[in-house]
Scaffold this motif. Sequence first.
Motif, PDB file in Angstrom:
ATOM      1  N   ASN A  17       0.831  -1.210   0.000  1.00 12.76           N
ATOM      2  CA  ASN A  17       0.000   0.000   0.000  1.00 12.76           C
ATOM      3  C   ASN A  17       0.865   1.260   0.000  1.00 12.76           C
ATOM      4  OD1 ASN A  17      -2.426  -1.400  -0.050  1.00 12.76           O
ATOM      5  ND2 ASN A  17      -2.579  -1.481   2.174  1.00 12.76           N
ATOM      6  N   SER A  18       1.930   1.265   0.799  1.00 17.58           N
ATOM      7  CA  SER A  18       2.851   2.410   0.831  1.00 17.58           C
ATOM      8  C   SER A  18       3.507   2.601  -0.533  1.00 17.58           C
ATOM      9  CB  SER A  18       3.930   2.210   1.890  1.00 17.58           C
ATOM     10  OG  SER A  18       3.369   2.198   3.167  1.00 17.58           O
ATOM     11  N   PHE A  19       3.874   1.507  -1.157  1.00 15.83           N
ATOM     12  CA  PHE A  19       4.486   1.552  -2.481  1.00 15.83           C
ATOM     13  C   PHE A  19       3.522   2.160  -3.499  1.00 15.83           C
ATOM     14  CE2 PHE A  19       5.162  -0.840  -6.524  1.00 15.83           C
ATOM     15  CZ  PHE A  19       6.307  -0.161  -6.924  1.00 15.83           C
ATOM     16  N   GLN A  20       2.276   1.687  -3.509  1.00 12.65           N
ATOM     17  CA  GLN A  20       1.292   2.223  -4.452  1.00 12.65           C
ATOM     18  C   GLN A  20       1.078   3.723  -4.226  1.00 12.65           C
ATOM     19  OE1 GLN A  20      -1.726  -1.218  -4.071  1.00 12.65           O
ATOM     20  NE2 GLN A  20      -2.137  -0.328  -6.062  1.00 12.65           N
ATOM     21  N   GLN A  21       1.025   4.151  -2.972  1.00  6.97           N
ATOM     22  CA  GLN A  21       0.851   5.574  -2.670  1.00  6.97           C
ATOM     23  C   GLN A  21       2.053   6.381  -3.149  1.00  6.97           C
ATOM     24  OE1 GLN A  21      -1.777   7.359  -1.660  1.00  6.97           O
ATOM     25  NE2 GLN A  21      -2.873   5.428  -1.882  1.00  6.97           N
ATOM     26  N   GLN A  61       2.178   9.444  -6.119  1.00  8.41           N
ATOM     27  CA  GLN A  61       2.650  10.795  -5.806  1.00  8.41           C
ATOM     28  C   GLN A  61       3.956  11.153  -6.515  1.00  8.41           C
ATOM     29  OE1 GLN A  61       2.841  10.784  -1.541  1.00  8.41           O
ATOM     30  NE2 GLN A  61       0.633  10.558  -1.325  1.00  8.41           N
ATOM     31  N   ASP A  62       4.517  10.221  -7.249  1.00 12.91           N
ATOM     32  CA  ASP A  62       5.804  10.463  -7.893  1.00 12.91           C
ATOM     33  C   ASP A  62       5.600  11.129  -9.255  1.00 12.91           C
ATOM     34  OD1 ASP A  62       8.843   9.647  -7.645  1.00 12.91           O
ATOM     35  OD2 ASP A  62       8.230   9.305  -9.730  1.00 12.91           O
ATOM     36  N   GLN A  63       5.927  12.405  -9.334  1.00 17.75           N
ATOM     37  CA  GLN A  63       5.698  13.174 -10.556  1.00 17.75           C
ATOM     38  C   GLN A  63       6.513  12.653 -11.739  1.00 17.75           C
ATOM     39  OE1 GLN A  63       3.264  15.527 -10.961  1.00 17.75           O
ATOM     40  NE2 GLN A  63       2.698  14.711  -8.962  1.00 17.75           N
ATOM     41  N   GLN A  84      19.911   0.047   0.133  1.00 14.85           N
ATOM     42  CA  GLN A  84      20.297   1.455  -0.049  1.00 14.85           C
ATOM     43  C   GLN A  84      21.728   1.630   0.406  1.00 14.85           C
ATOM     44  OE1 GLN A  84      19.024   3.909  -1.528  1.00 14.85           O
ATOM     45  NE2 GLN A  84      16.828   4.031  -1.294  1.00 14.85           N
ATOM     46  N   PRO A  85      22.665   1.854  -0.406  1.00 13.67           N
ATOM     47  CA  PRO A  85      22.644   1.765  -1.859  1.00 13.67           C
ATOM     48  C   PRO A  85      22.842   0.315  -2.299  1.00 13.67           C
ATOM     49  CG  PRO A  85      24.824   2.463  -1.162  1.00 13.67           C
ATOM     50  CD  PRO A  85      23.973   2.340   0.095  1.00 13.67           C
ATOM     51  N   PRO A  86      22.390  -0.020  -3.488  1.00 13.78           N
ATOM     52  CA  PRO A  86      22.567  -1.391  -3.980  1.00 13.78           C
ATOM     53  C   PRO A  86      24.019  -1.623  -4.403  1.00 13.78           C
ATOM     54  CG  PRO A  86      21.495  -0.046  -5.626  1.00 13.78           C
ATOM     55  CD  PRO A  86      21.627   0.812  -4.408  1.00 13.78           C
ATOM     56  N   PRO A  87      24.480  -2.873  -4.303  1.00 13.48           N
ATOM     57  CA  PRO A  87      25.841  -3.180  -4.765  1.00 13.48           C
ATOM     58  C   PRO A  87      25.932  -3.121  -6.289  1.00 13.48           C
ATOM     59  CG  PRO A  87      24.734  -5.190  -4.029  1.00 13.48           C
ATOM     60  CD  PRO A  87      23.796  -4.042  -3.741  1.00 13.48           C
ATOM     61  N   PRO A  88      27.147  -3.057  -6.826  1.00 16.34           N
ATOM     62  CA  PRO A  88      27.320  -3.055  -8.288  1.00 16.34           C
ATOM     63  C   PRO A  88      26.579  -4.225  -8.938  1.00 16.34           C
ATOM     64  CG  PRO A  88      29.406  -2.636  -7.210  1.00 16.34           C
ATOM     65  CD  PRO A  88      28.425  -2.993  -6.120  1.00 16.34           C
ATOM     66  N   PHE A 138      10.725   0.613 -10.120  1.00 16.84           N
ATOM     67  CA  PHE A 138      11.523  -0.192  -9.206  1.00 16.84           C
ATOM     68  C   PHE A 138      12.462   0.661  -8.350  1.00 16.84           C
ATOM     69  CE2 PHE A 138       9.817  -3.585 -11.723  1.00 16.84           C
ATOM     70  CZ  PHE A 138       9.679  -4.616 -10.799  1.00 16.84           C
ATOM     71  N   THR A 139      12.810   1.850  -8.811  1.00 22.21           N
ATOM     72  CA  THR A 139      13.571   2.780  -7.972  1.00 22.21           C
ATOM     73  C   THR A 139      12.699   3.259  -6.824  1.00 22.21           C
ATOM     74  OG1 THR A 139      14.949   3.471  -9.825  1.00 22.21           O
ATOM     75  CG2 THR A 139      14.829   4.978  -7.958  1.00 22.21           C
ATOM     76  N   ILE A 140      11.435   3.521  -7.094  1.00 24.09           N
ATOM     77  CA  ILE A 140      10.501   3.900  -6.027  1.00 24.09           C
ATOM     78  C   ILE A 140      10.378   2.758  -5.025  1.00 24.09           C
ATOM     79  CG2 ILE A 140       8.109   4.514  -5.506  1.00 24.09           C
ATOM     80  CD1 ILE A 140       8.042   5.811  -8.356  1.00 24.09           C
ATOM     81  N   ALA A 141      10.340   1.524  -5.514  1.00 27.55           N
ATOM     82  CA  ALA A 141      10.267   0.366  -4.608  1.00 27.55           C
ATOM     83  C   ALA A 141      11.455   0.360  -3.653  1.00 27.55           C
ATOM     84  CB  ALA A 141      10.218  -0.932  -5.405  1.00 27.55           C
ATOM     85  N   ARG A 142      12.609   0.740  -4.139  1.00 31.60           N
ATOM     86  CA  ARG A 142      13.805   0.794  -3.308  1.00 31.60           C
ATOM     87  C   ARG A 142      13.682   1.891  -2.239  1.00 31.60           C
ATOM     88  NH1 ARG A 142      18.111   1.663  -7.057  1.00 31.60           N
ATOM     89  NH2 ARG A 142      18.216  -0.566  -7.327  1.00 31.60           N
TER      90      ARG A 142
END
Length: 133
Positions: free
Chosen positions: A12-16, A20-22, A82-86, A121-125
């Motif tokens: 639910n947080s992800f969908q919200q 809201q992500d312009q 956060q942050p992802p490895p190479p 998927f960046t938002i998911a992170r």
Amino acid sequence: MNKQSLSLEWINSFQQAVKQDQEFLWIAKHMNCTFLWKVGSESFLFKIEQGNILSITSPTWNDSWDFSIEGTQEAWNKFLKQPPPPLYNDLLGMVTRLPECELNGNRLMAMQYMRSLTRLFTIAREVQGDVKI
């Protein structure tokens, strides 16, 4: 199937966050697809119309999708850090360079929407909460 590893609250947080992500709303305004996000043995079915996530559900036998983005639980855990490895910081890089990740189905459609998927998927992170998969 195992107990869902992504909590309903996280979904639910992800969908919200996506709503809201312009940036996502702008680049995905023509995105119309159904895709499967497969995390190990667990799957999430995304239905998107004109850049809006209509639903994220567990797929049933009667469902179909345009393409799937698949990977092991370990690969997705690395991606969501956060942050992802190479090699785990980019969706396209993961599905083209890592043997434990795949892009299946209508690859042309997936590539047409790759910029939108990358932002999704960046938002998911970025979403906080129970995200350990």
